[in-house]
Design an enzyme around this catalytic site. Structure first.
Site, mmCIF file in Angstrom:
data_model
loop_
_atom_site.group_PDB
_atom_site.id
_atom_site.type_symbol
_atom_site.label_atom_id
_atom_site.label_comp_id
_atom_site.label_asym_id
_atom_site.label_seq_id
_atom_site.Cartn_x
_atom_site.Cartn_y
_atom_site.Cartn_z
ATOM 1 C CD GLU A 60 -1.495 -2.568 1.479
ATOM 2 O OE1 GLU A 60 -2.383 -3.562 1.204
ATOM 3 O OE2 GLU A 60 -0.445 -2.578 2.027
ATOM 4 C CG HIS A 129 -8.672 -7.635 8.590
ATOM 5 N ND1 HIS A 129 -7.863 -8.253 9.496
ATOM 6 C CD2 HIS A 129 -8.063 -7.991 7.606
ATOM 7 C CE1 HIS A 129 -6.995 -8.605 8.831
ATOM 8 N NE2 HIS A 129 -7.158 -8.593 7.978
#
Length: 328
Positions: A60, A129
């Site tokens: 990322e 998450h």
């Protein structure tokens, strides 16, 4: 109007903007050959090819940085994070570079980039998450932050975000992708400006301010409250930075009560900002303290029954409204 799913509305927005402007491209994990982790980018690779729909490694910080550099060079990237939880790996790129380049270059450089992807809790994906990341990114000058609740707002806001000359953080509800709603007919373009709140339901007894997934919880609670004779007005900010307080303050001066409903933790963030501004701008109109219904102040548990306890529920919204209206 026609009915589209949330993911279909987002896909249409990207498709139309990529057709309109060849500088727009999509880059991220599984956006191409896999058609998107949540199938938002389905069909875009076939239409635009690998030059404009780019699959990336699980890196990322790397592809966020590449996107920022591309934006500085005159392109208009859409950077998809498989989930906003993974954006923390790219936090330095977003905060230190995307948000600040325009100011640090004395206006010589712009960063027309959209960072988008699923946000918040899904079902049983546990604490690492399930972050609702709005508090992190709304704290940063230089970023706009959108969190649309409906397919119509998702499409109209994303099109506007892609055309913006400044970086936009675009938060999509991870459990909203299959939700259907009205979207303008094909060929009818609707650009929804950043920083404009929407009155989703009118009422006279209490103002509920909500966005994202909890919007549907609040709307359902408002319908149940109506059966008890309590008519709530529901305001959806749609954009959390810049934040349009005008319709919220106008509503509170009418209803004299306010409940803010959001998914993220209670400490800080746009929910607390709304409470602060309501109590400063509309203090003389309030007949009760402003209440909040939030995600609980704990890491998200894995067990489904505990997850349901942590997230805002209709019952908690109803209880909060009844407290501020002195109905219980």
């Amino acid at each position: 109007m026609r009915q589209l799913r949330y993911r279909e509305a987002l896909r249409e927005a990207m498709l139309e903007e990529m057709e309109r402007d060849e500088r727009v491209f999509l880059m991220g994990e599984e956006v191409g050959h896999y058609q998107g982790a949540y199938k938002v980018s389905e069909g875009l690779l076939d239409k635009f090819g690998e030059r404009r729909v780019i699959d990336t490694p699980i890196a990322e910080a790397g592809f966020a940085g590449v996107g920022i550099g591309a934006a500085m060079a005159g392109l208009r990237p859409i950077i998809e994070f498989m989930t906003w939880n993974f954006s923390f790996v790219a936090f330095d790129q977003i905060i230190s570079n995307a948000a600040k380049i325009h100011q640090m270059s004395a206006g010589a450089l712009q960063v027309p980039i959209v960072f988008r992807g699923p946000n918040g809790a899904a079902r049983q994906v546990a604490s690492q998450h399930s972050h609702a990341v709005a508090p992190f990114y709304t704290n940063v000058p230089g970023l706009s932050v959108c969190q649309p609740s409906t397919p119509r707002d998702a499409k109209g806001l994303l099109k506007t975000a892609i055309r913006s000359n400044n970086p936009v953080v675009f938060l999509e509800g991870e459990t909203l992708y299959g939700v259907k709603g009205e979207v303008p007919d094909e060929g009818v373009e609707e650009l929804i400006p950043l920083g404009v709140s929407r009155v989703a339901r009118t009422g006279v007894d209490c103002t509920i301010v909500t966005w994202g997934r909890p919007y549907y919880v609040a709307m359902a609670a408002a319908e149940k409250l109506a059966a008890d004779g309590i008519e709530c007005e529901v305001i959806d900010p749609r954009t959390l930075r810049p934040l349009d307080m005008g319709p919220i303050i106008e509503s509170v001066t009418k209803t004299n009560r306010c409940v803010v409903v959001h998914e993220h933790w209670p400490y800080g963030g746009p929910g607390a900002e709304i409470v602060d501004q309501v109590q400063r701008q509309a203090f003389d109109y309030l007949d009760a303290p402003v209440e909040r219904v939030t995600g609980l102040d704990v890491p998200m548990p894995y067990a489904l029954n505990l997850e349901n306890e942590v997230l805002p529920t209709e019952e908690r919204v109803i209880d909060a409204v009844k407290r501020v209206t002195y109905a219980k």
